[in-house]
Design a protein around this motif. Sequence first.
Motif, short mmCIF file in Angstrom:
data_model
loop_
_atom_site.label_atom_id
_atom_site.label_comp_id
_atom_site.label_asym_id
_atom_site.label_seq_id
_atom_site.Cartn_x
_atom_site.Cartn_y
_atom_site.Cartn_z
N GLU A 30 -31.67 9.21 9.29
CA GLU A 30 -31.68 8.75 10.67
C GLU A 30 -31.34 9.94 11.57
N ILE A 31 -31.60 9.76 12.85
CA ILE A 31 -31.23 10.76 13.85
C ILE A 31 -30.45 10.04 14.94
N ILE A 32 -29.19 10.39 15.11
CA ILE A 32 -28.32 9.73 16.09
C ILE A 32 -28.37 10.52 17.40
N VAL A 33 -28.63 9.83 18.48
CA VAL A 33 -28.75 10.47 19.80
C VAL A 33 -27.50 10.16 20.61
N SER A 34 -26.89 11.18 21.19
CA SER A 34 -25.66 11.01 21.97
C SER A 34 -25.77 11.76 23.29
N ASN A 35 -25.06 11.26 24.31
CA ASN A 35 -24.89 12.03 25.54
C ASN A 35 -23.53 12.72 25.47
N SER A 36 -23.01 13.14 26.58
CA SER A 36 -21.77 13.91 26.56
C SER A 36 -20.55 13.09 26.18
N SER A 37 -20.66 11.75 26.21
CA SER A 37 -19.48 10.92 25.97
C SER A 37 -19.60 9.97 24.80
N THR A 38 -20.81 9.55 24.41
CA THR A 38 -20.92 8.55 23.34
C THR A 38 -22.32 8.58 22.75
N TRP A 39 -22.48 7.92 21.62
CA TRP A 39 -23.81 7.81 21.04
C TRP A 39 -24.55 6.67 21.74
N ILE A 40 -25.80 6.92 22.04
CA ILE A 40 -26.56 5.96 22.87
C ILE A 40 -27.72 5.32 22.12
N GLY A 41 -28.01 5.80 20.93
CA GLY A 41 -29.09 5.19 20.15
C GLY A 41 -29.38 6.00 18.91
N GLN A 42 -30.38 5.57 18.17
CA GLN A 42 -30.74 6.30 16.96
C GLN A 42 -32.22 6.11 16.67
N PHE A 43 -32.76 7.11 15.97
CA PHE A 43 -34.11 7.01 15.41
C PHE A 43 -33.98 6.71 13.93
N SER A 44 -34.81 5.79 13.45
CA SER A 44 -34.86 5.50 12.02
C SER A 44 -36.28 5.13 11.64
N GLY A 45 -36.51 4.91 10.36
CA GLY A 45 -37.83 4.52 9.90
C GLY A 45 -38.14 3.06 10.10
N VAL A 46 -37.25 2.34 10.77
CA VAL A 46 -37.42 0.90 10.98
C VAL A 46 -38.05 0.64 12.34
N ASN A 47 -39.16 -0.08 12.34
CA ASN A 47 -39.79 -0.49 13.60
C ASN A 47 -39.39 -1.93 13.86
N SER A 48 -38.45 -2.15 14.78
CA SER A 48 -37.91 -3.49 15.00
C SER A 48 -38.80 -4.36 15.86
N SER A 49 -40.00 -3.87 16.20
CA SER A 49 -40.92 -4.73 16.93
C SER A 49 -41.58 -5.74 16.03
N GLY A 50 -41.33 -5.63 14.71
CA GLY A 50 -41.86 -6.64 13.82
C GLY A 50 -42.36 -6.12 12.51
N SER A 51 -42.31 -4.83 12.28
CA SER A 51 -42.76 -4.30 11.00
C SER A 51 -41.79 -3.28 10.48
N ASN A 52 -41.79 -3.12 9.18
CA ASN A 52 -40.87 -2.20 8.51
C ASN A 52 -41.67 -1.06 7.92
N THR A 53 -41.42 0.16 8.37
CA THR A 53 -42.20 1.28 7.86
C THR A 53 -41.95 1.54 6.40
N GLY A 54 -40.91 0.98 5.85
CA GLY A 54 -40.60 1.23 4.45
C GLY A 54 -41.34 0.32 3.51
N GLY A 55 -42.15 -0.63 3.99
CA GLY A 55 -42.84 -1.52 3.08
C GLY A 55 -43.63 -2.55 3.85
N SER A 56 -44.02 -3.60 3.14
CA SER A 56 -44.89 -4.59 3.75
C SER A 56 -44.14 -5.75 4.36
N THR A 57 -42.82 -5.73 4.28
CA THR A 57 -42.04 -6.84 4.81
C THR A 57 -42.19 -6.95 6.32
N SER A 58 -42.44 -8.11 6.82
CA SER A 58 -42.57 -8.30 8.26
C SER A 58 -41.22 -8.57 8.88
#
Length: 573
Positions: free
Chosen positions: A408-436
């Motif tokens: 994963e890649i964790i994104v932070s500003n000067s004070s806190t972490w604000i989000g992350q990049f991962s291989g998971v597409n939470s719009s409805g599909s999983n990049t790691g397999g066929s699971t919806s």
Amino acid sequence: MFTNHLWTPFRSLIPLTAVLFLAGCGGDGDDTVSNAPGPAVYTAFSGVTIDINPTLSFLNNGQLTYLNAAAGSAFPTAATALNGTYTYTPAADYLSGNLVVTLPGLGQVLNMTFQSFTTQGGKVTGFNTVYNGQSYSSKVTSGTLTPAAVQGGTASTGGSGNTGGSTGGTTPTTPSTGGSTITTPVGANEALAPDIPATMQGTHNLTFTYVQTGSPITEGTQKTFVIGAKTLAFDSKTLSGPVHRNQNPYEWIFKDGDLEYAASIRTDNTLNEINVNKTGGTPWYGQYRNLGGSGSSGSNSGSGSNNNSGGSNSGTVSATNTIGASTLYYHPNTAVSVSQPYSANQAVAFTFTEYADATLNSLSFAGKTLTKPTTKAPTPPYTTSVFTDAAAGLTYEVIINNNTSFAEIIVSNSSTWIGQFSGVNSSGSNTGGSTSGTGSGGTTGGNGTASFGSNGNFVAGTTFTHKVLSYTITPAGAAAISGFPSFTVDESVTFTVGSDGALTFKNTTLPFFAREGNFNIYQKTTSAGGATDTFTATVALQPNVEPARITLNFGRATIALPPSITTFTYALD
């Protein structure tokens, strides 16, 4: 490394130190030695039967049977053998230790101290047991109870200093270094490790890099290591008896005074690197790595008396490792109110390039390239580099799994972490397999309902089962608390993620509390009758597969005088 984000209430690590064992003057190996060191780790009891009156028969994985048919005994009566579990914590000098036996069938926890060990022929034959203030003579009636192997004298002194072993990936025998042999003491939260895989063994010429402030080793120091099944040899000495710490099977840790050397494994089962820490695990000082291929020979356009092939600065600098271009998806931290640099599930392609000179390492994405990262102490199989985008006021904490893929890649500003990049597409599909994203299929990587800010990035209905490896009670011997979940070693526990992201197991439900790096934290706190109970589950995540491990902490704090804290901690893998 993402373990820096791990929220661990009630946990403390107490490293043990090595001691010197004076075996006596004269005589042979069968002489009886009094006040000798006892066992170094609980696994030493496996297959051993001890007669204290009761009789304890120790099995594998922290289990035992308890039998006490003696009338009027100070110990609980059990006419037939009862199953139980045990933990053993040695003193720093191994001359005594605390045995805690849990007997669910009797609803009792027995707290005993073993001391005044007697050994003969390198085996513990007897000792005194202190229970409820009374001392009982105890003896080993079957099996072999091995005493602690403490840091000792020299082995093969005055030898040639050859490191031995074979090269080219062949399987070596235990190396002969001609010098001292130092046995690794087993500390708290540690256990003797199995043999190092043959694919990691052999002779390795490594260079020290990623040097940290305070490191006793300078950047660029080169050293030859010879790895055997249970040994690490260098500088005319051999470290032996490696341990695993905190059930981490990816590192074999050797201790040498104030330093420890942790050899880690890659996904192809070869040597990854050797991390150097202060004994106990922190701070991390840097790592020895194979920096071969850091440059090409090129051609020599200069002249001179030396006429070295390639010249001192000729040739191009070559990358030692490249990961990319990998498409990852952004998940904003909805628990903070900030202007997000990316939209939810926005796809971005990243490329991570690693060089022998760590200042050249780069992260390329969205038309920009960031360089000169800082590093964090690795926790195999993961390593972490932190890149700064000064223009945007952001940092990108890049977590790499076994040098082969983005975790994963964790994104932070000067004070806190604000989000992350991962291989998971939470719009409805999983990049790691066929699971919806509907939750069908049972994959733990996908999340088709919401970002991890609200439910930990798990699909509702996901289940995963883990086995209890060990547990500890603090203070040792504390009685079970009514209403607290209870588990036994080797028990399989099934966890289910609810529609609201809560984690349910064994009639217990813990709400999702926070995401800390690569960990989900589930927690609930209740207060009544002058006591506060806190139940916490820490789930170690990994991309697109079920969690790597789970830790459960159940604690009670009372405000009575004197105040007290009782905790039950279970490790599952």
